[in-house]
Design a protein around this motif. Structure first.
Motif, PDB file in Angstrom:
ATOM      1  N   GLN A  14     -13.509  29.340 -51.861  1.00 30.69           N
ATOM      2  CA  GLN A  14     -13.269  29.781 -50.482  1.00 30.69           C
ATOM      3  C   GLN A  14     -14.385  29.220 -49.598  1.00 30.69           C
ATOM      4  N   THR A  15     -14.019  28.716 -48.426  1.00 31.12           N
ATOM      5  CA  THR A  15     -15.001  28.105 -47.534  1.00 31.12           C
ATOM      6  C   THR A  15     -14.898  28.662 -46.116  1.00 31.12           C
ATOM      7  N   TRP A  16     -16.018  28.560 -45.412  1.00 32.22           N
ATOM      8  CA  TRP A  16     -16.108  28.903 -43.998  1.00 32.22           C
ATOM      9  C   TRP A  16     -16.887  27.788 -43.325  1.00 32.22           C
ATOM     10  N   HIS A  17     -16.578  27.575 -42.061  1.00 32.38           N
ATOM     11  CA  HIS A  17     -17.270  26.535 -41.306  1.00 32.38           C
ATOM     12  C   HIS A  17     -18.019  27.169 -40.143  1.00 32.38           C
ATOM     13  N   ILE A 107     -18.040  29.408 -51.558  1.00 31.17           N
ATOM     14  CA  ILE A 107     -18.332  30.273 -52.703  1.00 31.17           C
ATOM     15  C   ILE A 107     -18.202  29.441 -53.976  1.00 31.17           C
ATOM     16  N   VAL A 108     -19.276  29.444 -54.779  1.00 29.42           N
ATOM     17  CA  VAL A 108     -19.254  28.683 -56.023  1.00 29.42           C
ATOM     18  C   VAL A 108     -19.271  29.587 -57.259  1.00 29.42           C
ATOM     19  N   ILE A 122     -22.242  36.987 -54.988  1.00 25.25           N
ATOM     20  CA  ILE A 122     -21.604  35.685 -54.840  1.00 25.25           C
ATOM     21  C   ILE A 122     -22.713  34.657 -54.687  1.00 25.25           C
ATOM     22  N   SER A 123     -22.454  33.461 -55.166  1.00 27.77           N
ATOM     23  CA  SER A 123     -23.330  32.324 -54.895  1.00 27.77           C
ATOM     24  C   SER A 123     -22.568  31.427 -53.934  1.00 27.77           C
ATOM     25  N   MET A 124     -23.237  31.084 -52.854  1.00 24.05           N
ATOM     26  CA  MET A 124     -22.630  30.203 -51.842  1.00 24.05           C
ATOM     27  C   MET A 124     -23.461  28.935 -51.716  1.00 24.05           C
ATOM     28  N   ARG A 125     -22.774  27.797 -51.689  1.00 30.05           N
ATOM     29  CA  ARG A 125     -23.428  26.525 -51.398  1.00 30.05           C
ATOM     30  C   ARG A 125     -23.318  26.326 -49.896  1.00 30.05           C
ATOM     31  N   MET A 137     -29.322  19.289 -44.697  1.00 35.24           N
ATOM     32  CA  MET A 137     -29.913  20.405 -45.433  1.00 35.24           C
ATOM     33  C   MET A 137     -28.842  21.013 -46.326  1.00 35.24           C
ATOM     34  N   SER A 138     -29.268  21.484 -47.515  1.00 40.13           N
ATOM     35  CA  SER A 138     -28.346  22.208 -48.385  1.00 40.13           C
ATOM     36  C   SER A 138     -29.143  23.192 -49.226  1.00 40.13           C
ATOM     37  N   PHE A 139     -28.480  24.256 -49.632  1.00 39.15           N
ATOM     38  CA  PHE A 139     -29.104  25.224 -50.531  1.00 39.15           C
ATOM     39  C   PHE A 139     -28.038  26.103 -51.150  1.00 39.15           C
ATOM     40  N   LEU A 140     -28.439  26.825 -52.179  1.00 34.84           N
ATOM     41  CA  LEU A 140     -27.582  27.773 -52.862  1.00 34.84           C
ATOM     42  C   LEU A 140     -28.119  29.162 -52.546  1.00 34.84           C
ATOM     43  N   ASN A 141     -27.260  30.037 -52.056  1.00 35.99           N
ATOM     44  CA  ASN A 141     -27.659  31.372 -51.615  1.00 35.99           C
ATOM     45  C   ASN A 141     -26.960  32.425 -52.474  1.00 35.99           C
ATOM     46  N   LEU A 142     -27.754  33.329 -53.055  1.00 36.43           N
ATOM     47  CA  LEU A 142     -27.202  34.441 -53.824  1.00 36.43           C
ATOM     48  C   LEU A 142     -27.156  35.662 -52.912  1.00 36.43           C
ATOM     49  N   ILE A 143     -25.961  36.240 -52.760  1.00 41.43           N
ATOM     50  CA  ILE A 143     -25.736  37.343 -51.819  1.00 41.43           C
ATOM     51  C   ILE A 143     -25.074  38.501 -52.557  1.00 41.43           C
ATOM     52  N   GLN A 144     -25.604  39.694 -52.331  1.00 36.74           N
ATOM     53  CA  GLN A 144     -24.985  40.907 -52.895  1.00 36.74           C
ATOM     54  C   GLN A 144     -24.075  41.519 -51.842  1.00 36.74           C
TER      55      GLN A 144
END
Length: 167
Positions: A14-17, A107-108, A122-125, A137-144
């Motif tokens: 699932q993606t968001w822009h 969401i990855v 969830i982990s989001m790229r 820029m890029s990163f992986l974000n862990l969100i509860q």
């Protein structure tokens, strides 16, 4: 603002822009003067003779701008989120005054909590690109975030037995 989304509403892929995020020189300098006062961010003359050939945004400014865009767009609506960590943070290309950034959030991974059944992560790229499509820029974000609260059985049964009448 998006509708309220919970852990059980989400799927991998699932993606968001987000964006557009315009990076203005005055904002770049103001942020850097307070938080990252290196010459390439605050001193036009020194930046012009440096390796970047002019003022560039602090990577922390870009990260803060992406966070602001995420809050403003509210892709999960009013669902309470908690950022737990950032991994693999990469500043891949200099961001310059006048650049306009777009953001893709994907969401990855989705992981329900083993010890707390009312939530998960969830982990989001997150990837930011400039107006030319270059990733800056890029990163992986862990969100509860919480799971959707189940409707208590007696209420669900009563609703099924007596559906609302149409108008």
């Amino acid at each position: 603002m998006g509708k309220d989304l919970f852990l059980d509403d989400l799927v991998v892929g699932q993606t968001w822009h987000g964006g557009p995020i315009e990076m203005r020189e005055a904002d770049i300098i103001r942020f850097a003067q307070e938080f990252d006062p290196q010459p390439m961010h605050v001193d036009k003359a020194e930046a012009a003779s440096g390796r970047f050939g002019g003022i560039i945004a602090s990577g922390w400014h870009v990260a803060a701008a992406l966070m602001r865009d995420f809050v403003d767009k509210a892709p999960f609506g009013q669902t309470p989120l908690l950022g737990l960590k950032v991994d693999d943070l990469q500043w891949r290309k200099a961001v310059r005054p006048g650049d306009v950034l777009s953001v893709t959030r994907e969401i990855v991974e989705i992981a329900p909590s083993r010890s707390k059944p009312d939530r998960g992560t969830i982990s989001m790229r997150i990837t930011a690109a400039n107006q030319d499509g270059d990733v800056v820029m890029s990163f992986l974000n862990l969100i509860q975030l919480p799971k959707r609260r189940p409707v208590p059985a007696p209420i669900a049964e009563a609703a099924a037995a007596h559906p609302p009448s149409g108008s």
